[in-house]
Design a protein around this motif. Structure first.
Motif, short mmCIF file in Angstrom:
data_model
loop_
_atom_site.label_atom_id
_atom_site.label_comp_id
_atom_site.label_asym_id
_atom_site.label_seq_id
_atom_site.Cartn_x
_atom_site.Cartn_y
_atom_site.Cartn_z
N LYS A 1 0.82 -1.21 0.00
CA LYS A 1 0.00 0.00 0.00
C LYS A 1 0.86 1.26 0.00
CE LYS A 1 -3.86 -2.15 2.36
NZ LYS A 1 -4.58 -2.27 3.63
N LYS A 2 2.05 1.19 0.56
CA LYS A 2 2.92 2.36 0.67
C LYS A 2 3.85 2.51 -0.53
CE LYS A 2 3.04 2.25 5.69
NZ LYS A 2 3.88 2.11 6.87
N ARG A 3 3.85 1.55 -1.43
CA ARG A 3 4.77 1.58 -2.56
C ARG A 3 4.60 2.84 -3.41
NH1 ARG A 3 3.99 -3.26 -6.27
NH2 ARG A 3 2.43 -1.97 -7.25
N LYS A 4 3.35 3.25 -3.61
CA LYS A 4 3.08 4.40 -4.47
C LYS A 4 3.61 5.71 -3.88
CE LYS A 4 0.70 5.87 -8.13
NZ LYS A 4 1.08 5.56 -9.48
N SER A 5 3.65 5.82 -2.54
CA SER A 5 4.09 7.07 -1.90
C SER A 5 5.48 6.99 -1.28
CB SER A 5 3.08 7.48 -0.83
OG SER A 5 3.00 6.50 0.17
N HIS A 6 5.97 5.79 -0.96
CA HIS A 6 7.24 5.65 -0.25
C HIS A 6 8.28 4.82 -1.00
CE1 HIS A 6 4.51 6.77 3.02
NE2 HIS A 6 5.58 7.21 3.64
N GLY A 7 7.96 4.40 -2.20
CA GLY A 7 8.89 3.55 -2.95
C GLY A 7 10.08 4.33 -3.49
N GLU A 8 11.11 3.60 -3.81
CA GLU A 8 12.33 4.22 -4.34
C GLU A 8 12.06 4.93 -5.66
OE1 GLU A 8 16.89 3.07 -5.61
OE2 GLU A 8 15.57 1.51 -4.88
N PHE A 9 11.17 4.38 -6.46
CA PHE A 9 10.89 4.98 -7.76
C PHE A 9 10.33 6.40 -7.62
CE2 PHE A 9 8.10 5.68 -11.44
CZ PHE A 9 9.08 5.69 -12.41
N VAL A 10 9.56 6.65 -6.58
CA VAL A 10 9.00 7.99 -6.35
C VAL A 10 10.12 9.00 -6.17
CG1 VAL A 10 7.56 9.36 -4.80
CG2 VAL A 10 6.88 7.05 -5.38
N LEU A 11 11.20 8.59 -5.53
CA LEU A 11 12.31 9.50 -5.27
C LEU A 11 13.05 9.90 -6.54
CD1 LEU A 11 13.76 7.78 -2.07
CD2 LEU A 11 12.23 9.75 -2.20
N THR A 12 12.95 9.12 -7.59
CA THR A 12 13.67 9.45 -8.83
C THR A 12 13.11 10.71 -9.48
OG1 THR A 12 12.27 8.02 -10.19
CG2 THR A 12 14.29 7.05 -9.27
N THR A 13 11.89 11.09 -9.16
CA THR A 13 11.32 12.32 -9.72
C THR A 13 12.03 13.55 -9.17
OG1 THR A 13 9.62 12.41 -8.01
CG2 THR A 13 9.06 11.26 -10.06
N GLU A 14 12.70 13.40 -8.04
CA GLU A 14 13.40 14.52 -7.42
C GLU A 14 14.85 14.63 -7.85
OE1 GLU A 14 12.88 14.01 -3.23
OE2 GLU A 14 10.69 13.97 -3.38
N LEU A 15 15.32 13.70 -8.67
CA LEU A 15 16.72 13.72 -9.11
C LEU A 15 16.93 14.79 -10.17
CD1 LEU A 15 17.42 9.89 -9.54
CD2 LEU A 15 18.06 11.34 -7.61
N SER A 16 18.12 15.38 -10.14
CA SER A 16 18.49 16.31 -11.21
C SER A 16 18.72 15.50 -12.48
CB SER A 16 19.77 17.06 -10.83
OG SER A 16 20.88 16.19 -10.85
N GLU A 17 18.85 16.19 -13.61
CA GLU A 17 19.06 15.49 -14.88
C GLU A 17 20.34 14.66 -14.84
OE1 GLU A 17 17.94 14.05 -18.36
OE2 GLU A 17 16.75 15.53 -17.28
N LYS A 18 21.40 15.23 -14.26
CA LYS A 18 22.68 14.51 -14.18
C LYS A 18 22.55 13.28 -13.27
CE LYS A 18 27.55 15.19 -13.14
NZ LYS A 18 28.59 16.12 -12.71
N GLN A 19 21.89 13.42 -12.14
CA GLN A 19 21.70 12.30 -11.22
C GLN A 19 20.83 11.21 -11.87
OE1 GLN A 19 20.00 14.63 -8.06
NE2 GLN A 19 21.84 14.38 -6.77
N PHE A 20 19.78 11.63 -12.57
CA PHE A 20 18.89 10.69 -13.26
C PHE A 20 19.69 9.88 -14.29
CE2 PHE A 20 15.81 9.27 -16.36
CZ PHE A 20 14.71 8.93 -15.59
N THR A 21 20.50 10.57 -15.07
CA THR A 21 21.31 9.89 -16.10
C THR A 21 22.31 8.93 -15.46
OG1 THR A 21 21.10 11.81 -17.54
CG2 THR A 21 22.85 10.25 -18.06
N ASN A 22 22.90 9.32 -14.37
CA ASN A 22 23.84 8.45 -13.67
C ASN A 22 23.12 7.24 -13.05
OD1 ASN A 22 26.40 7.72 -12.64
ND2 ASN A 22 25.86 8.59 -10.66
N TYR A 23 21.92 7.46 -12.58
CA TYR A 23 21.14 6.41 -11.92
C TYR A 23 20.65 5.35 -12.90
CZ TYR A 23 18.05 4.73 -8.16
OH TYR A 23 17.44 3.99 -7.18
N PHE A 24 20.13 5.79 -14.06
CA PHE A 24 19.55 4.86 -15.03
C PHE A 24 20.39 4.65 -16.29
CE2 PHE A 24 15.61 6.43 -12.89
CZ PHE A 24 15.24 5.22 -12.33
N ARG A 25 21.44 5.40 -16.46
CA ARG A 25 22.30 5.35 -17.65
C ARG A 25 21.56 5.79 -18.91
NH1 ARG A 25 26.24 5.82 -14.57
NH2 ARG A 25 27.18 3.98 -13.69
#
Length: 105
Positions: free
Chosen positions: A42-66
């Protein structure tokens, strides 16, 4: 033996077999496990790791997912229909976007 029949057992009766008692114990363990998992799910939608990726900068996002965000969404657009699922047992399935993120990570 059906789940609703398990509750009809008279545990004080000498006629109950060990098999019926084992089934009752197994059923109670399964119910307990399902309730523990569902709290997390039930908490996956609000507390999951994927939700945090929306807060990454473009450089961090690129480094995280390649992939940069544009490439990520292009790949998602290509494979979205292939990795989409309806879900089962009344639980919300993992979104295609999240599936792709897990795969790339």
């Amino acid at each position: 033996m059906m789940a609703h029949e398990l509750f009809k057992l008279d545990l004080s009766s000498e006629s109950d077999s060990d098999e019926e008692l084992d089934e009752l114990v197994l059923y109670s363990l399964i119910k307990r496990k399902k309730s523990q998992n569902s709290d997390f799910m039930k908490k996956r939608k609000s507390h999951g790791e994927f939700v945090l990726t929306t807060e990454l900068s473009e450089k961090q996002f690129t480094n995280y997912f390649r992939l940069n965000r544009c490439q990520f969404h292009e790949v998602l657009h290509i494979i979205k229909d292939t990795i989409f699922s309806e879900g089962c047992n009344a639980q919300r399935p993992i979104d295609p976007e999240e599936k792709l993120a897990v795969f790339l990570r």
